[in-house]
Design a protein around this motif. Structure first.
Motif, PDB file in Angstrom:
ATOM      1  N   UNK A  12      72.665 -17.155  -5.248  1.00  0.00           N
ATOM      2  CA  UNK A  12      73.744 -17.965  -5.812  1.00  0.00           C
ATOM      3  C   UNK A  12      73.580 -19.423  -5.421  1.00  0.00           C
ATOM      4  N   UNK A  13      73.655 -20.290  -6.413  1.00  0.00           N
ATOM      5  CA  UNK A  13      73.634 -21.733  -6.179  1.00  0.00           C
ATOM      6  C   UNK A  13      74.993 -22.321  -6.539  1.00  0.00           C
ATOM      7  N   UNK A  14      75.370 -23.389  -5.846  1.00  0.00           N
ATOM      8  CA  UNK A  14      76.578 -24.155  -6.181  1.00  0.00           C
ATOM      9  C   UNK A  14      76.136 -25.579  -6.469  1.00  0.00           C
ATOM     10  N   UNK A  15      76.495 -26.087  -7.636  1.00  0.00           N
ATOM     11  CA  UNK A  15      76.107 -27.433  -8.045  1.00  0.00           C
ATOM     12  C   UNK A  15      77.349 -28.241  -8.378  1.00  0.00           C
ATOM     13  N   UNK A  16      77.506 -29.401  -7.760  1.00  0.00           N
ATOM     14  CA  UNK A  16      78.589 -30.310  -8.128  1.00  0.00           C
ATOM     15  C   UNK A  16      78.050 -31.361  -9.096  1.00  0.00           C
ATOM     16  N   UNK A  17      78.967 -32.033  -9.785  1.00  0.00           N
ATOM     17  CA  UNK A  17      78.543 -32.990 -10.800  1.00  0.00           C
ATOM     18  C   UNK A  17      77.820 -32.299 -11.932  1.00  0.00           C
ATOM     19  N   UNK A  18      78.220 -31.057 -12.224  1.00  0.00           N
ATOM     20  CA  UNK A  18      77.453 -30.205 -13.138  1.00  0.00           C
ATOM     21  C   UNK A  18      77.925 -30.255 -14.581  1.00  0.00           C
ATOM     22  N   UNK A  19      78.859 -31.131 -14.920  1.00  0.00           N
ATOM     23  CA  UNK A  19      79.345 -31.174 -16.297  1.00  0.00           C
ATOM     24  C   UNK A  19      78.433 -31.971 -17.208  1.00  0.00           C
ATOM     25  N   UNK A  20      77.519 -32.775 -16.633  1.00  0.00           N
ATOM     26  CA  UNK A  20      76.615 -33.592 -17.439  1.00  0.00           C
ATOM     27  C   UNK A  20      75.441 -34.045 -16.576  1.00  0.00           C
ATOM     28  N   UNK A  21      74.503 -34.747 -17.208  1.00  0.00           N
ATOM     29  CA  UNK A  21      73.420 -35.390 -16.471  1.00  0.00           C
ATOM     30  C   UNK A  21      72.551 -34.453 -15.668  1.00  0.00           C
ATOM     31  N   UNK A  22      72.145 -34.946 -14.492  1.00  0.00           N
ATOM     32  CA  UNK A  22      71.218 -34.191 -13.646  1.00  0.00           C
ATOM     33  C   UNK A  22      71.807 -32.855 -13.225  1.00  0.00           C
ATOM     34  N   UNK A  23      73.065 -32.840 -12.806  1.00  0.00           N
ATOM     35  CA  UNK A  23      73.680 -31.612 -12.330  1.00  0.00           C
ATOM     36  C   UNK A  23      73.657 -30.508 -13.371  1.00  0.00           C
ATOM     37  N   UNK A  24      74.017 -30.846 -14.603  1.00  0.00           N
ATOM     38  CA  UNK A  24      74.010 -29.848 -15.676  1.00  0.00           C
ATOM     39  C   UNK A  24      72.594 -29.368 -15.964  1.00  0.00           C
ATOM     40  N   UNK A 181      67.801 -28.732   4.854  1.00  0.00           N
ATOM     41  CA  UNK A 181      68.451 -29.877   4.203  1.00  0.00           C
ATOM     42  C   UNK A 181      67.394 -30.709   3.496  1.00  0.00           C
ATOM     43  N   UNK A 182      67.705 -31.146   2.274  1.00  0.00           N
ATOM     44  CA  UNK A 182      66.807 -32.016   1.509  1.00  0.00           C
ATOM     45  C   UNK A 182      67.577 -33.253   1.040  1.00  0.00           C
ATOM     46  N   UNK A 183      66.835 -34.326   0.826  1.00  0.00           N
ATOM     47  CA  UNK A 183      67.380 -35.498   0.153  1.00  0.00           C
ATOM     48  C   UNK A 183      66.590 -35.685  -1.132  1.00  0.00           C
ATOM     49  N   UNK A 184      67.285 -35.944  -2.214  1.00  0.00           N
ATOM     50  CA  UNK A 184      66.645 -36.141  -3.516  1.00  0.00           C
ATOM     51  C   UNK A 184      66.895 -37.578  -3.955  1.00  0.00           C
ATOM     52  N   UNK A 185      65.816 -38.337  -4.151  1.00  0.00           N
ATOM     53  CA  UNK A 185      65.914 -39.748  -4.521  1.00  0.00           C
ATOM     54  C   UNK A 185      65.271 -39.978  -5.892  1.00  0.00           C
ATOM     55  N   UNK A 186      66.058 -39.825  -6.955  1.00  0.00           N
ATOM     56  CA  UNK A 186      65.507 -40.086  -8.288  1.00  0.00           C
ATOM     57  C   UNK A 186      65.446 -41.585  -8.575  1.00  0.00           C
ATOM     58  N   UNK A 187      64.562 -41.942  -9.500  1.00  0.00           N
ATOM     59  CA  UNK A 187      64.595 -43.279 -10.078  1.00  0.00           C
ATOM     60  C   UNK A 187      65.588 -43.278 -11.223  1.00  0.00           C
ATOM     61  N   UNK A 188      65.308 -44.043 -12.268  1.00  0.00           N
ATOM     62  CA  UNK A 188      66.213 -44.092 -13.415  1.00  0.00           C
ATOM     63  C   UNK A 188      66.125 -42.793 -14.210  1.00  0.00           C
ATOM     64  N   UNK A 189      67.286 -42.170 -14.420  1.00  0.00           N
ATOM     65  CA  UNK A 189      67.378 -40.943 -15.197  1.00  0.00           C
ATOM     66  C   UNK A 189      68.360 -41.181 -16.335  1.00  0.00           C
ATOM     67  N   UNK A 190      68.020 -40.732 -17.516  1.00  0.00           N
ATOM     68  CA  UNK A 190      68.864 -40.931 -18.696  1.00  0.00           C
ATOM     69  C   UNK A 190      70.087 -40.023 -18.604  1.00  0.00           C
ATOM     70  N   UNK A 191      71.197 -40.579 -18.127  1.00  0.00           N
ATOM     71  CA  UNK A 191      72.453 -39.852 -17.944  1.00  0.00           C
ATOM     72  C   UNK A 191      73.598 -40.715 -18.464  1.00  0.00           C
ATOM     73  N   UNK A 192      74.804 -40.160 -18.552  1.00  0.00           N
ATOM     74  CA  UNK A 192      75.948 -40.983 -18.955  1.00  0.00           C
ATOM     75  C   UNK A 192      76.151 -42.204 -18.051  1.00  0.00           C
ATOM     76  N   UNK A 193      75.802 -42.105 -16.772  1.00  0.00           N
ATOM     77  CA  UNK A 193      75.971 -43.241 -15.865  1.00  0.00           C
ATOM     78  C   UNK A 193      74.994 -44.366 -16.192  1.00  0.00           C
ATOM     79  N   UNK A 194      73.717 -44.027 -16.403  1.00  0.00           N
ATOM     80  CA  UNK A 194      72.734 -45.083 -16.659  1.00  0.00           C
ATOM     81  C   UNK A 194      72.876 -45.665 -18.059  1.00  0.00           C
ATOM     82  N   UNK A 195      73.558 -44.973 -18.960  1.00  0.00           N
ATOM     83  CA  UNK A 195      73.774 -45.536 -20.291  1.00  0.00           C
ATOM     84  C   UNK A 195      74.641 -46.791 -20.232  1.00  0.00           C
ATOM     85  N   UNK A 196      75.308 -47.019 -19.093  1.00  0.00           N
ATOM     86  CA  UNK A 196      76.099 -48.235 -18.906  1.00  0.00           C
ATOM     87  C   UNK A 196      75.205 -49.459 -18.732  1.00  0.00           C
TER      88      UNK A 196
END
Length: 258
Positions: A12-24, A181-196
């Motif tokens: 079982x995984x739990x993902x937050x911010x999962x309604x759009x973008x990377x999380x989804x 524990x991991x840290x994930x450092x993405x560059x620019x990802x096409x999401x609703x946030x970066x569309x701003x």
């Protein structure tokens, strides 16, 4: 997470911010690899649509991560309904471009409260149980923006730098307790946030490409998952420069005052 193959159907995984973008995108990728996935975000409607699309594999748990009590209760509800959380991916966050001419400490407070304190709320919701079981994995999604200060991204970058620092500090302790524990450092990802953004975004990748990089990275032993590689090289180069040389580069990023 050494194996995300379909044979891991009970995990079982739990993902937050999962309604759009990377999380989804990560949620959908894990489902294809055989995981059950509990998804959280503020948008109950979008979560429910995702759960209906993957009936029996995705479970909706709406949550505002800035509410500590709600975060703790949500993790309890997930465990009660579906069992222990094996993998937690904390993707929820916000972004707003800043400027010294519109400097507003309230914007910084909002960003830090969601990106840092909100993430800490969800970490608190899973750490005790994982320690008690001496197993489990946490992946925190930060950003390459947290590795070096860039004009216009001071507030966002500060929040992601805080997450990088926090995870570096927690890593040895959690490792001793049997929790990865991991840290994930993405560059620019096409999401609703970066569309701003109204400026060129070098090495932009899609949410699906980001999900591929994240899930592939989780199959390795690496602490930091950073992508795309060209952006990673560029940011690491800037971060290693003496500050006088760094500022020569970042001055070129300045936009006309407005």
């Amino acid at each position: 997470m050494n194996d995300t193959s379909p044979s891991q159907t009970g995990r079982l995984a739990w993902i937050t911010g999962a309604s759009s973008g990377i999380g989804k995108a990560v949620a959908e990728r894990l489902v294809r690899e055989g995981w059950r996935v509990a998804v959280s975000a503020r948008s109950a409607e979008k979560l429910q649509a995702l759960a209906e699309q993957h009936a029996g594999r995705v479970f909706a748990f709406p949550l505002d991560i800035t509410d500590r009590d709600a975060a703790l209760a949500t993790a309890d509800a997930i465990r009660a309904a579906h069992g222990p959380i094996d993998l937690a991916i904390f993707s929820a966050g916000t972004y707003k471009r800043d400027s010294v001419r519109r400097f507003d400490a309230r914007d910084l407070a909002t960003t830090m409260n969601l990106n840092v304190v909100g993430t800490a709320n969800t970490m608190e919701a899973v750490i005790p149980d994982m320690i008690a079981r001496r197993q489990g994995e946490i992946a925190v999604i930060a950003s390459v923006a947290g590795l070096v200060g860039l004009p216009g991204g001071g507030f966002y970058g500060a929040s992601k730098a805080a997450l990088n620092n926090l995870c570096q500090a927690l890593y040895p302790e959690l490792e001793r307790e049997g929790v990865r524990l991991r840290i994930i450092n993405p560059g620019f990802v096409d999401t609703p946030l970066t569309k701003k953004n109204d400026f060129p975004m070098p090495f932009l990748v899609s949410s699906d490409e980001a999900a591929d990089a994240i899930v592939s990275g989780l199959k390795t032993s690496r602490y930091e998952i950073i992508f795309p590689w060209k952006m990673a090289v560029g940011i690491k180069f800037l971060a290693a420069l003496p500050k006088n040389l760094l500022f020569r580069f970042t001055r070129r990023m300045l936009r006309k005052p407005g």
